[in-house]
Design a protein around this motif. Structure first.
Motif, PDB file in Angstrom:
ATOM      1  N   GLY A 348      35.277  13.312  17.231  1.00  0.00           N
ATOM      2  CA  GLY A 348      34.276  14.154  16.569  1.00  0.00           C
ATOM      3  C   GLY A 348      32.984  13.401  16.282  1.00  0.00           C
ATOM      4  O   GLY A 348      32.346  13.645  15.259  1.00  0.00           O
ATOM      5  N   GLY A 349      32.600  12.473  17.174  1.00  0.00           N
ATOM      6  CA  GLY A 349      31.338  11.747  16.983  1.00  0.00           C
ATOM      7  C   GLY A 349      31.450  10.641  15.946  1.00  0.00           C
ATOM      8  O   GLY A 349      30.504   9.897  15.711  1.00  0.00           O
ATOM      9  N   LYS A 350      32.599  10.520  15.328  1.00  0.00           N
ATOM     10  CA  LYS A 350      32.801   9.449  14.334  1.00  0.00           C
ATOM     11  C   LYS A 350      33.596   8.317  14.983  1.00  0.00           C
ATOM     12  O   LYS A 350      34.416   8.540  15.877  1.00  0.00           O
ATOM     13  CB  LYS A 350      33.575   9.971  13.122  1.00  0.00           C
ATOM     14  CG  LYS A 350      32.801  11.005  12.330  1.00  0.00           C
ATOM     15  CD  LYS A 350      31.654  10.355  11.579  1.00  0.00           C
ATOM     16  CE  LYS A 350      30.904  11.360  10.718  1.00  0.00           C
ATOM     17  NZ  LYS A 350      29.645  10.846  10.195  1.00  0.00           N
ATOM     18  N   VAL A 351      33.350   7.129  14.509  1.00  0.00           N
ATOM     19  CA  VAL A 351      33.946   5.954  15.138  1.00  0.00           C
ATOM     20  C   VAL A 351      35.056   5.404  14.248  1.00  0.00           C
ATOM     21  O   VAL A 351      34.873   5.275  13.034  1.00  0.00           O
ATOM     22  CB  VAL A 351      32.863   4.862  15.315  1.00  0.00           C
ATOM     23  CG1 VAL A 351      33.436   3.660  16.039  1.00  0.00           C
ATOM     24  CG2 VAL A 351      31.675   5.422  16.070  1.00  0.00           C
ATOM     25  N   ASN A 352      36.181   5.111  14.863  1.00  0.00           N
ATOM     26  CA  ASN A 352      37.271   4.451  14.153  1.00  0.00           C
ATOM     27  C   ASN A 352      37.268   2.975  14.552  1.00  0.00           C
ATOM     28  O   ASN A 352      37.238   2.664  15.733  1.00  0.00           O
ATOM     29  CB  ASN A 352      38.611   5.093  14.512  1.00  0.00           C
ATOM     30  CG  ASN A 352      38.622   6.575  14.161  1.00  0.00           C
ATOM     31  OD1 ASN A 352      37.918   6.994  13.246  1.00  0.00           O
ATOM     32  ND2 ASN A 352      39.409   7.359  14.878  1.00  0.00           N
ATOM     33  N   LEU A 353      37.283   2.109  13.590  1.00  0.00           N
ATOM     34  CA  LEU A 353      37.184   0.673  13.878  1.00  0.00           C
ATOM     35  C   LEU A 353      38.433  -0.056  13.388  1.00  0.00           C
ATOM     36  O   LEU A 353      38.916   0.223  12.287  1.00  0.00           O
ATOM     37  CB  LEU A 353      35.969   0.075  13.158  1.00  0.00           C
ATOM     38  CG  LEU A 353      34.585   0.555  13.611  1.00  0.00           C
ATOM     39  CD1 LEU A 353      33.517   0.024  12.659  1.00  0.00           C
ATOM     40  CD2 LEU A 353      34.291   0.108  15.047  1.00  0.00           C
ATOM     41  N   VAL A 354      38.928  -0.987  14.196  1.00  0.00           N
ATOM     42  CA  VAL A 354      39.994  -1.873  13.721  1.00  0.00           C
ATOM     43  C   VAL A 354      39.308  -2.998  12.957  1.00  0.00           C
ATOM     44  O   VAL A 354      38.482  -3.723  13.519  1.00  0.00           O
ATOM     45  CB  VAL A 354      40.808  -2.450  14.899  1.00  0.00           C
ATOM     46  CG1 VAL A 354      41.913  -3.368  14.367  1.00  0.00           C
ATOM     47  CG2 VAL A 354      41.399  -1.341  15.757  1.00  0.00           C
ATOM     48  N   LEU A 355      39.631  -3.118  11.682  1.00  0.00           N
ATOM     49  CA  LEU A 355      38.962  -4.124  10.847  1.00  0.00           C
ATOM     50  C   LEU A 355      39.991  -4.977  10.117  1.00  0.00           C
ATOM     51  O   LEU A 355      41.020  -4.457   9.652  1.00  0.00           O
ATOM     52  CB  LEU A 355      38.057  -3.433   9.816  1.00  0.00           C
ATOM     53  CG  LEU A 355      36.902  -2.584  10.387  1.00  0.00           C
ATOM     54  CD1 LEU A 355      36.159  -1.863   9.266  1.00  0.00           C
ATOM     55  CD2 LEU A 355      35.931  -3.433  11.209  1.00  0.00           C
ATOM     56  N   PRO A 356      39.726  -6.292  10.015  1.00  0.00           N
ATOM     57  CA  PRO A 356      40.645  -7.132   9.250  1.00  0.00           C
ATOM     58  C   PRO A 356      40.416  -6.969   7.742  1.00  0.00           C
ATOM     59  O   PRO A 356      39.275  -6.974   7.286  1.00  0.00           O
ATOM     60  CB  PRO A 356      40.284  -8.555   9.708  1.00  0.00           C
ATOM     61  CG  PRO A 356      38.872  -8.470  10.182  1.00  0.00           C
ATOM     62  CD  PRO A 356      38.627  -7.054  10.621  1.00  0.00           C
ATOM     63  N   HIS A 357      41.523  -6.801   7.019  1.00  0.00           N
ATOM     64  CA  HIS A 357      41.453  -6.807   5.545  1.00  0.00           C
ATOM     65  C   HIS A 357      42.088  -8.091   5.038  1.00  0.00           C
ATOM     66  O   HIS A 357      42.220  -8.309   3.846  1.00  0.00           O
ATOM     67  CB  HIS A 357      42.183  -5.585   4.979  1.00  0.00           C
ATOM     68  CG  HIS A 357      41.467  -4.296   5.244  1.00  0.00           C
ATOM     69  ND1 HIS A 357      41.074  -3.417   4.270  1.00  0.00           N
ATOM     70  CD2 HIS A 357      41.052  -3.740   6.410  1.00  0.00           C
ATOM     71  CE1 HIS A 357      40.459  -2.367   4.808  1.00  0.00           C
ATOM     72  NE2 HIS A 357      40.440  -2.541   6.110  1.00  0.00           N
ATOM     73  N   GLY A 358      42.536  -8.899   5.964  1.00  0.00           N
ATOM     74  CA  GLY A 358      43.168 -10.187   5.681  1.00  0.00           C
ATOM     75  C   GLY A 358      43.855 -10.614   6.961  1.00  0.00           C
ATOM     76  O   GLY A 358      43.999  -9.794   7.876  1.00  0.00           O
ATOM     77  N   PHE A 359      44.277 -11.876   7.047  1.00  0.00           N
ATOM     78  CA  PHE A 359      45.077 -12.275   8.210  1.00  0.00           C
ATOM     79  C   PHE A 359      46.409 -11.532   8.117  1.00  0.00           C
ATOM     80  O   PHE A 359      47.024 -11.491   7.051  1.00  0.00           O
ATOM     81  CB  PHE A 359      45.310 -13.784   8.205  1.00  0.00           C
ATOM     82  CG  PHE A 359      44.064 -14.566   8.546  1.00  0.00           C
ATOM     83  CD1 PHE A 359      43.709 -14.769   9.874  1.00  0.00           C
ATOM     84  CD2 PHE A 359      43.237 -15.079   7.555  1.00  0.00           C
ATOM     85  CE1 PHE A 359      42.557 -15.475  10.200  1.00  0.00           C
ATOM     86  CE2 PHE A 359      42.088 -15.782   7.870  1.00  0.00           C
ATOM     87  CZ  PHE A 359      41.743 -15.978   9.199  1.00  0.00           C
ATOM     88  N   GLY A 360      46.809 -10.927   9.206  1.00  0.00           N
ATOM     89  CA  GLY A 360      48.066 -10.170   9.191  1.00  0.00           C
ATOM     90  C   GLY A 360      47.926  -8.821   8.521  1.00  0.00           C
ATOM     91  O   GLY A 360      48.919  -8.140   8.278  1.00  0.00           O
ATOM     92  N   ASP A 361      46.709  -8.410   8.208  1.00  0.00           N
ATOM     93  CA  ASP A 361      46.493  -7.107   7.574  1.00  0.00           C
ATOM     94  C   ASP A 361      45.259  -6.449   8.194  1.00  0.00           C
ATOM     95  O   ASP A 361      44.198  -6.373   7.566  1.00  0.00           O
ATOM     96  CB  ASP A 361      46.324  -7.281   6.055  1.00  0.00           C
ATOM     97  CG  ASP A 361      46.084  -5.945   5.347  1.00  0.00           C
ATOM     98  OD1 ASP A 361      46.335  -4.883   5.951  1.00  0.00           O
ATOM     99  OD2 ASP A 361      45.622  -5.974   4.187  1.00  0.00           O
TER     100      ASP A 361
END
Ligand code: GLY
Length: 381
Positions: A348-361
């Motif tokens: 829907g024109g929005k982007v989903n990003l894989v982002l680190p919230h910590g190592f292993g998270d």
């Protein structure tokens, strides 16, 4: 030595990844040993085929037949797929013929697509010869080709019957391509707990030099980590998407550079991982010390960490003759926003990003505005 790294148990499949240092010297026998068959169709990376003095395109040798695959993202397309499928059928293959992909990510991806679709699916053995293919693309059954609209937009999931890895193949790999594979190793380590990442920091000089012991550890650990994601989520609807850390930013950069060899996939992933990490730090998800460690490790492994470095890599071994991309102009264009929303994780024109919230998270964070994300990239050239 005959190390079984792991046996993947998907809902419908079970197969083994073998780490066999030295097996590459007699890869035909090793493949026949692992997956016996009456007939084999070899899909071999053209450069590797020349290096190993393999038979010419279309030639038979014993119960094998060889088809050559043109390497490079610019050849990972529907045209090459169609000519391989036609050549395979004209050579009289049947459903018992085992396809063998010998080469890097492009060869493995296109061979996987051929194997997944020919005669509605035949067995495939992956024999990766690049680091990127050993630690990522040969495992997990994703395949496909690029189209003018973007990378890997046409393909299937087709798990291999086995994967045979010999790190000795890497001794002949151009340094630039070897280093590019290290970006996937670092990306994979960020997905896991800090032990592996710390081990990579400790062994960075050995890894950069291609030391076999350091490599065997890195390859087998990456296969374990990737294997656990694939077993949990074979069809890429949840946890497996985390393996795309750095890839959404990276794909935009690769696509803007034009798949002409000026930016190779691993270099784009390296910069993409730094961008994802900085984006997460900017939004308060990830601490800046962690972001600094990731950037420093990539740099120690000889990888680019800034957009401005991409496309400027001096590489005497390649015959690339293209001007470096004008990143300011490219990231200021509508093309950049289009490339971003074409990512398979966008909706829907929005982007989903894989982002680190910590190592292993790492998490898939949803709903970012594409224009804002491209502006972030342009502000961080
Ligand atoms: N390369 C990411 C995946 O196989 O899911």
């Amino acid at each position: 030595m005959n190390t079984v790294i792991l046996t993947l148990h998907g809902p419908e499949h079970k197969y083994t990844i073998y780490l066999r240092p030295g097996a590459g010297a007699d890869w035909q026998r090793a493949v026949a040993d692992i997956v016996p068959a009456n007939r084999y169709l070899l899909l071999a990376d053209d450069n590797m085929a020349a290096h190993l003095a393999l038979p010419a395109d279309g030639e038979r040798f014993g119960n094998w037949r060889c088809l050559r695959v043109l390497p490079g993202e610019e050849h990972k397309n529907l045209d090459q797929y169609a000519s391989l499928v036609n050549a395979a059928l004209q050579g009289g293959m049947d459903r018992d013929t085992v396809l063998v992909a010998l080469g890097g990510g492009v060869t493995g991806d296109i061979a996987g697509f051929v194997a997944g679709t020919l005669l509605r699916g035949v067995r495939l053995v992956q024999v990766p010869t690049t680091l990127l293919a050993m630690v990522d693309s040969s495992v997990g059954g994703k395949n496909g080709v690029n189209t003018p609209a973007g990378k890997n937009l046409v393909g299937t999931f087709h798990q291999p019957a086995a994967v045979l890895i010999d790190p000795s193949f890497l001794d002949t790999l151009p340094r630039r391509e070897y280093r590019a594979g290290l970006a996937e190793v670092v990306k994979t380590a960020v997905l896991d707990n800090q032990d592996f990442f710390t081990r990579l920091e400790d062994t960075a000089p050995a890894l950069a030099a291609g030391d076999h012991a350091a490599l065997a550890d890195a390859i087998s650990t990456c296969c374990w980590i990737k294997g656990s994601h694939v077993m949990t989520d074979e069809k890429d609807t949840g946890m497996r998407q985390l393996l795309n850390l750095g890839h959404t930013f990276g794909h935009v950069l690769e696509s803007l550079a034009g798949f002409n060899g000026s930016v190779v996939h691993g270099e784009a992933v390296s910069v993409g991982t730094v961008l994802a990490t900085d984006f997460a730090a900017r939004h308060g998800f990830f601490d800046s010390d962690g972001a600094d460690r990731i950037r420093a490790l990539l740099a120690r492994l000889g990888l680019p960490t800034r957009i401005a470095e991409l496309g400027r890599t001096a590489d005497a071994a390649s015959d690339i003759d293209v001007s470096p991309p004008d990143w300011q102009a490219l990231l200021g264009s509508d093309q950049a926003v289009r490339a971003l929303v074409q990512d398979k994780k966008s909706s829907g024109g929005k982007v989903n990003l894989v982002l680190p919230h910590g190592f292993g998270d790492c998490r898939v964070d949803k709903g970012y505005d594409a224009v804002t994300v491209v502006r972030f990239m342009r502000d961080n050239i």
